[in-house]
Scaffold this active site. Sequence first.
Site, mmCIF file in Angstrom:
data_model
loop_
_atom_site.group_PDB
_atom_site.id
_atom_site.type_symbol
_atom_site.label_atom_id
_atom_site.label_comp_id
_atom_site.label_asym_id
_atom_site.label_seq_id
_atom_site.Cartn_x
_atom_site.Cartn_y
_atom_site.Cartn_z
ATOM 1 N N LYS B 85 0.852 -1.184 0.000
ATOM 2 C CA LYS B 85 0.000 0.000 0.000
ATOM 3 C C LYS B 85 0.891 1.237 0.000
ATOM 4 O O LYS B 85 1.919 1.270 0.671
ATOM 5 C CB LYS B 85 -0.887 -0.030 1.247
ATOM 6 C CG LYS B 85 -1.945 1.059 1.336
ATOM 7 C CD LYS B 85 -2.804 0.862 2.587
ATOM 8 C CE LYS B 85 -3.944 1.861 2.678
ATOM 9 N NZ LYS B 85 -4.785 1.629 3.874
ATOM 10 N N SER B 160 -9.658 1.455 2.912
ATOM 11 C CA SER B 160 -8.810 2.266 2.062
ATOM 12 C C SER B 160 -7.735 1.479 1.310
ATOM 13 O O SER B 160 -7.168 1.997 0.346
ATOM 14 C CB SER B 160 -8.125 3.357 2.896
ATOM 15 O OG SER B 160 -7.264 2.781 3.846
ATOM 16 N N SER B 184 -9.738 -0.859 7.147
ATOM 17 C CA SER B 184 -9.168 -0.661 5.808
ATOM 18 C C SER B 184 -8.401 -1.843 5.230
ATOM 19 O O SER B 184 -8.033 -1.805 4.057
ATOM 20 C CB SER B 184 -8.261 0.573 5.805
ATOM 21 O OG SER B 184 -9.028 1.745 5.773
#
Lengths: 97, 496
Positions: B85, B160, B184
């Site tokens: 990420k 997310s 997330s």
Amino acid sequence: MLLTREEVTQIAALARLALTDTEITLFQKQLTAILDYTALLQKLETGAVPPTATVLPLHTVLREDVPGACLRQDETLFNAPQTQAGYFLVPPIMVKE
Amino acid sequence: MTVTSPADLTIHEAVMLLDEGTLSSVALTEAVLERILTSDNDVRAYLTLMPEAALEQAAQADTLRNALRTSGASLPLLGIPLALKDNLSTRGVPTSCGSRILEDYVPPFDATVVQRLKRAGAVLLGKTNLDEFAMGSSTENSAFFPTHNPWHMDCVPGGSSGGSAAAVAAGEALAALGSDTGGSVRQPAAFCGLVGLRPTYGRCSRYGLVAFASSLDQVGPIARDVNDAALLLSVIAGHDAQDSTSLPDAPLDMATALCGHDLRGLRVGVLVDHEGVGVQPAVKRAVLAAVDTLADLGAEMVDVQLPHSEFALAVYYLIAPAEASANLARFDGLRYGYRAAADTLEELYNRTRGEGFGAEVKRRLMLGTYALRAGYYEATYIKAQQARTLIRQDFEAAFAHVDVIVGPTSPVTAFRLGERLADPLQMYLADIFTLPQALAGLPALSLPCGFDEEGLPVGLQLTAPALEETRLLHVAHAYEQATAWHTRRPNLTCSN
């Protein structure tokens, strides 16, 4: 309860955010809706309940005060928007009258 | 389905083939890069790709594997292509956090979890898309572009960590790391038919994870099955002196976690409904069927209640923005990142931040600033922290009677792109089942437990007491062994 435009502007100033008029209008509505929702916490009786700031059982964490590896000057300045003579260059903080 | 490309293998399958010598890391990495080439124009999971560096690491891994073979030693992730990420700092590789304000930022150091992946031999493919600074539930808040769900290109991948989840689901990485502040990792894993694990707060180092809400942020794996999630956790977990909120090393017993199908003696608390939240019928059906499967495996079902979880959303949306408003104060345009043109310092701050941050980040910074304002602090922020204590106590009371709690990860399956953007509060409500664990610092895992009418995956969430990841993985693995949901892969119909 609808936040006023003045309140939104005041919060934006505290948060150091330049907002457009459209943003102020939008945030006025959206923040009001979210804050109205969070008001449901006022239903809770929390008189003697201690607040949780962290879930950890840890307290102040200490370490030996020994110097470790650190960044070189060029690595430190690599991402800087503006530099001069090995320093970060920023607008004047104090201006002569 | 039958696996036709090495890109669709799990890590443990790939490791077996690599050890046998029937697959090389270069061939594996090439297959994944090939998939990225054909699919990522549509999926858009990656913000930064490092194909040359990845192939170089793969070649080194192949050489090292041959060298290690004679000595009998091994590295757990040697030659395995993974994604990160884009809020995990990577030395020499852009780390944008999905934000204009960090668009050109290149960290001079690696996050501890990244160091640990490298030390374990992983091949790093690139950095994945996310909601700006991890604030969001759909990856639509990325400043650059939205990511699509490989199961249905009109749908969001969740967020997310949506880029990480979409990449793994599409075969564009064997697994990935995400971060979980309020769900997330778990919610995008659920939306993309994957296993997502939020570790106990403090289990994994946050050093180099760009901070959103420091009392909640945790790094966690997104993988194709429980075995892979366990493997990744064992690599990234552990004390780190660089993070003062990192816990001392705690036991993590992978052999116990991944053995057996027998859940006799296990007490399972079931929580399917939530006050005021409509759980989609297909989600409810799938979760209840999963509960039956756990019962068939010998688990005993027990009623539990978390009476204060109805306050979790309100608590979260005061505490997380309050912490964010302090953490994101560092983005001031002085030392790194975007700088707006301005004559005075004050103007520089305001314009840099006004132009550099997107709408959701600004909304939350305002919310956090409001909650922390002098005169309002007691009624908002402290009140929320007190309610957080009540939420923790609910779990303590529940875990006196049960070993794990099960329920849905999300009340809904993946929704359409654009569908929830206009109403932030509706978007926040999608997180209702993943927030209480984050607030209580507990480990929780999402794994696939079925599909809805449209073929979109449903996630089952398991929650355990602090540091009981071994138990969490054991239950998840037993369930996975009894079902086949995790073996399904999306049909990628690409436009090119």
